[in-house]
Design a protein around this motif. Structure first.
Motif, PDB file in Angstrom:
ATOM      1  N   GLU A 115       0.813  -1.216   0.000  1.00 22.14           N
ATOM      2  CA  GLU A 115       0.000   0.000   0.000  1.00 22.14           C
ATOM      3  C   GLU A 115       0.850   1.272   0.000  1.00 22.14           C
ATOM      4  O   GLU A 115       0.500   2.266  -0.642  1.00 22.14           O
ATOM      5  CB  GLU A 115      -0.921   0.000   1.220  1.00 22.14           C
ATOM      6  N   PHE A 116       1.968   1.238   0.737  1.00 24.72           N
ATOM      7  CA  PHE A 116       2.843   2.408   0.861  1.00 24.72           C
ATOM      8  C   PHE A 116       4.277   2.011   0.513  1.00 24.72           C
ATOM      9  O   PHE A 116       5.130   1.892   1.402  1.00 24.72           O
ATOM     10  CB  PHE A 116       2.792   2.969   2.282  1.00 24.72           C
ATOM     11  N   GLN A 276      -3.517  12.209   8.413  1.00 29.35           N
ATOM     12  CA  GLN A 276      -4.164  11.458   7.339  1.00 29.35           C
ATOM     13  C   GLN A 276      -3.419  10.161   7.051  1.00 29.35           C
ATOM     14  O   GLN A 276      -4.043   9.135   6.777  1.00 29.35           O
ATOM     15  CB  GLN A 276      -4.252  12.321   6.079  1.00 29.35           C
ATOM     16  N   SER A 277      -2.087  10.186   7.109  1.00 26.01           N
ATOM     17  CA  SER A 277      -1.328   8.969   6.823  1.00 26.01           C
ATOM     18  C   SER A 277      -1.579   7.914   7.893  1.00 26.01           C
ATOM     19  O   SER A 277      -1.670   6.724   7.579  1.00 26.01           O
ATOM     20  CB  SER A 277       0.169   9.290   6.728  1.00 26.01           C
ATOM     21  N   GLN A 279      -4.315   7.603   9.617  1.00 21.71           N
ATOM     22  CA  GLN A 279      -5.663   7.085   9.361  1.00 21.71           C
ATOM     23  C   GLN A 279      -5.652   6.048   8.241  1.00 21.71           C
ATOM     24  O   GLN A 279      -6.363   5.043   8.304  1.00 21.71           O
ATOM     25  CB  GLN A 279      -6.601   8.237   9.025  1.00 21.71           C
ATOM     26  N   LYS A 280      -4.834   6.282   7.222  1.00 22.44           N
ATOM     27  CA  LYS A 280      -4.731   5.307   6.127  1.00 22.44           C
ATOM     28  C   LYS A 280      -4.114   3.996   6.629  1.00 22.44           C
ATOM     29  O   LYS A 280      -4.552   2.909   6.254  1.00 22.44           O
ATOM     30  CB  LYS A 280      -3.883   5.885   4.994  1.00 22.44           C
ATOM     31  N   ASP A 282      -4.266   2.862   9.650  1.00 19.75           N
ATOM     32  CA  ASP A 282      -5.272   2.200  10.493  1.00 19.75           C
ATOM     33  C   ASP A 282      -6.279   1.432   9.648  1.00 19.75           C
ATOM     34  O   ASP A 282      -6.743   0.353  10.040  1.00 19.75           O
ATOM     35  CB  ASP A 282      -5.988   3.227  11.363  1.00 19.75           C
ATOM     36  N   ARG A 283      -6.617   1.973   8.491  1.00 23.30           N
ATOM     37  CA  ARG A 283      -7.543   1.248   7.611  1.00 23.30           C
ATOM     38  C   ARG A 283      -6.913  -0.050   7.107  1.00 23.30           C
ATOM     39  O   ARG A 283      -7.587  -1.081   7.004  1.00 23.30           O
ATOM     40  CB  ARG A 283      -7.966   2.145   6.442  1.00 23.30           C
ATOM     41  N   VAL A 284      -5.617  -0.012   6.815  1.00 25.74           N
ATOM     42  CA  VAL A 284      -4.928  -1.231   6.380  1.00 25.74           C
ATOM     43  C   VAL A 284      -4.878  -2.244   7.522  1.00 25.74           C
ATOM     44  O   VAL A 284      -5.100  -3.446   7.311  1.00 25.74           O
ATOM     45  CB  VAL A 284      -3.499  -0.903   5.881  1.00 25.74           C
TER      46      VAL A 284
END
Length: 315
Positions: A115-116, A276-277, A279-280, A282-284
């Motif tokens: 993802e990153f 924001q990063s 939060q992203k 955490d979604r993963v």
């Protein structure tokens, strides 16, 4: 009034002592006292009450402290978001409970790298009490906590609910898969982590409602050592079933459900204003956990909806 004064005032309020706050802020006590005096003169109010044990806040001081905390939080968020916009902070640090690590760490790393691809991911494994402290200090950006007690100042969202099970030499009176009644636990010495972590307080709470006195052995703040002790037939421990996913029954140790079933909830935790990063990320985390539970690779758990919760004692 300036940011330095507010920061030093917040430190004094936090420690309740000018001497301690001065040491933590690495300035002279007289300089810190002068800053507080200047702040009081600027506002025209008394902020602190000096007494033999240190200092306490006046009502005006309480109001200023609330604003100082908000300003500090906004500054932290501004730093994170500006660095992210400049692509400076290409790092993320995640805390995972040791109980989950054997099942979660590698799949999560793989998902985050996909993802990153440009980010540097740091994963820290620890007990819940350790992870809570690391979140507050900023050592980690996000993490998973068992239980939602002692989580003031952190934002929590429900993640999963794990089953606690007994692991040890329970004798031959139970067939494979049989549950052990909670009342039976009082006859064995139970080894757990200490009270900063949620299992022992939860067991004590249930025992109190049943008017039972559990026998606890030494406090061992190592999940691996707790498992080794039980594996060798030298005692019993109670852990989330996921922590025992790789264990196989032997003559000296078995995994037994407890009746009635004891559940322990886990939460995705961040500072109150995550970037924001984060939060992203955490979604993963949530996606990977959902997949592992749904595919039966995370035994004894069910997925919870990501409902934000207020800090309170685990029930």
């Amino acid at each position: 009034m300036n940011l330095k004064q507010l920061t030093h005032f917040q430190s004094v309020a936090s420690h309740g002592c000018i001497t301690t706050a001065a040491a933590r802020c690495n300035i002279a006590q007289s300089a810190l006292s002068s800053q507080i005096a200047a702040l009081e003169a600027d506002l025209g109010v008394q902020l602190l009450i000096r007494h033999a044990r240190g200092v306490s806040l006046t009502p005006c001081g309480e109001v200023l402290l609330a604003h100082a905390k908000q300003i500090s939080a906004h500054l932290d968020q501004a730093r994170r978001e500006v660095r992210e916009a400049a692509d400076v902070a290409g790092e993320v640090s995640i805390g995972i409970p040791v109980s989950m690590a054997g099942v979660l760490t590698l799949p999560l790393l793989q998902a985050l790298e996909t993802e990153f691809p440009g980010a540097q991911v740091h994963v820290f494994e620890g007990l819940t009490g350790d992870l809570r402290g690391w979140l507050r200090s900023g050592k980690i950006d996000t993490g998973i906590l068992y239980g939602n007690d002692q989580a003031d100042g952190l934002a929590l969202a429900e993640l999963a609910e794990d089953e606690l099970v007994l692991f040890g030499n329970v004798g031959d009176q139970w067939s494979d898969g049989d549950s052990v009644a909670f009342e039976t636990l009082q006859h064995w010495s139970i080894y757990t982590t200490d009270g900063d972590h949620p299992v022992r307080p939860l067991l004590n709470k249930i025992a109190k409602t049943k008017r039972l006195a559990l026998q606890f052995g030494a406090q061992i703040n190592s999940v691996e050592q707790l498992k080794a002790l039980a594996r060798e037939g030298r005692g019993h421990t109670i852990l989330p079933r996921v922590a025992l996913a790789a264990e196989r029954p032997t003559e000296l140790s078995r995994i037994r459900p407890i009746a009635p079933s004891i559940k322990l909830r886990s939460y995705v935790a961040t500072k109150a204003t995550p970037s924001q990063s984060v939060q992203k990320v955490d979604r993963v985390i949530r996606q990977v956990v959902n997949h592992l539970i749904g595919s039966q690779r995370w035994p004894g758990a069910r997925v919870l909806a990501p409902v934000p919760v207020e800090s309170s004692a685990e029930s």
